[in-house]
Design an enzyme around this catalytic site. Structure first.
Site, PDB file in Angstrom:
ATOM      1  N   SER A   1       0.862  -1.186   0.000  1.00  0.00           N
ATOM      2  CA  SER A   1       0.000   0.000   0.000  1.00  0.00           C
ATOM      3  C   SER A   1       0.897   1.234   0.000  1.00  0.00           C
ATOM      4  CB  SER A   1      -0.847   0.005   1.275  1.00  0.00           C
ATOM      5  OG  SER A   1      -1.541   1.222   1.432  1.00  0.00           O
TER       6      SER A   1
ATOM      7  N   TYR B   1      -1.861  -0.629  10.866  1.00  0.00           N
ATOM      8  CA  TYR B   1      -1.982  -0.988   9.446  1.00  0.00           C
ATOM      9  C   TYR B   1      -0.708  -0.561   8.703  1.00  0.00           C
ATOM     10  CZ  TYR B   1      -3.836  -1.254   4.664  1.00  0.00           C
ATOM     11  OH  TYR B   1      -4.022  -1.570   3.333  1.00  0.00           O
TER      12      TYR B   1
END
Ligand code: NDP
Length: 239
Positions: free
Chosen positions: A132, A145
């Site tokens: 990501s 995360y």
């Protein structure tokens, strides 16, 4: 016949889009996730759908061995399974941190552990990890995360270097916002609605098919060419 592709997180979003494109390109595909009905609903020919928890090494191994018996050795593993549970670090339950660490980090290692030794022996094969932009820089409410995605970047780059002499490729794909159910698992409704409001300012996320095209572009290069990373986001996504 094209070579076997294994995709985790294939019941939804990016993983499902990759599975569809790889079948269109003629590859036999092993789809892995917990919800077998969602994978079967895709109706993909030349494929096997197996319900596994990606953290369960034994279950992933059994599924891969079955697919290899039917279709030959795994040539591409795409680790797309992941969870993003956003919250303020002073409010979030430990169980949510643990789930992200388990699925996003341990979950890329199970399949890798199963296929890598043999890829190195054969001097071919590719592992693509879906990280990501949150694996490149931090964002508020994303602390654990981001930690998991920084780990995906570090593990991918480190393994890439260590197996490079054997001609095996490690590739990381780093998307910005993509239109998938990923955010829906976040339990903090306030954070979820703020995120959805912000998403409107960039006219929504990318279509998951764009990430699948990146996977295909990187994978279908000759084995001697390694596109180490692709970072892709909506043009209007500033951060
Ligand atoms: P989705 O929620 O649509 O898909 C997540 C997938 O992960 C599902 O197929 C789910 O399957 C699977 N999964 C979750 N937990 C497990 C588990 N324990 N065992 C097996 N499979 C599991 O999200 P996306 O497609 O958006 O996410 C795919 C990847 O892309 C993730 O790694 C995410 O971090 C990354 N990403 C997504 C972005 C976005 O904006 N959407 C942006 C940047 C990166 P099931 O529930 O059936 O088990």
């Amino acid at each position: 016949m094209e070579k076997l592709v294994v995709i985790t997180g294939a019941s939804s979003g990016i993983g499902a889009a990759i599975a569809k494109l790889m079948v269109e390109k003629g590859h036999p595909v092993l789809l892995l996730s917990r919800r077998v009905d969602e994978m079967e609903k895709l109706g993909l020919k030349n494929s096997l759908c197996k319900s596994v928890d990606v953290c369960d090494l034994g279950a992933v191994k059994t599924a891969i061995e079955e697919a290899e018996k039917a279709y030959g050795k795994v040539d591409l593993l795409v680790n797309s399974a992941g969870v993003m549970l956003l919250d303020n670090p002073y409010e979030q339950d430990f169980a949510e941190w643990e789930q992200m660490i388990d699925v996003n980090i341990k979950g890329i290692l199970t399949g890798t552990n199963i296929v890598l030794k043999d890829m190195v022996k054969r001097n071919e094969g590719t592992i693509i990890n879906i990280s990501s932009i949150a694996g490149r820089k931090t964002f508020d409410t994303h602390s654990v995360y981001c930690g998991t995605k920084f780990a995906v970047h570090a593990i991918t780059e480190s393994m890439r270097k260590e197996v490079s002499a054997s001609n095996v490729r490690f590739i990381v794909i780093s998307p910005g916002v993509v239109e998938t159910p990923l955010l829906s698992h976040t339990s903090n409704d306030n954070i979820k609605s703020n995120y959805n409001e912000w998403k409107k300012t960039i006219e929504g996320g990318l279509d998951a098919s764009k990430i699948a095209e990146c996977v295909s572009f990187a994978y279908h290069q000759p084995q001697g060419v390694c596109i180490r990373e692709i970072v892709i986001a909506k043009t209007k996504q500033a951060d």
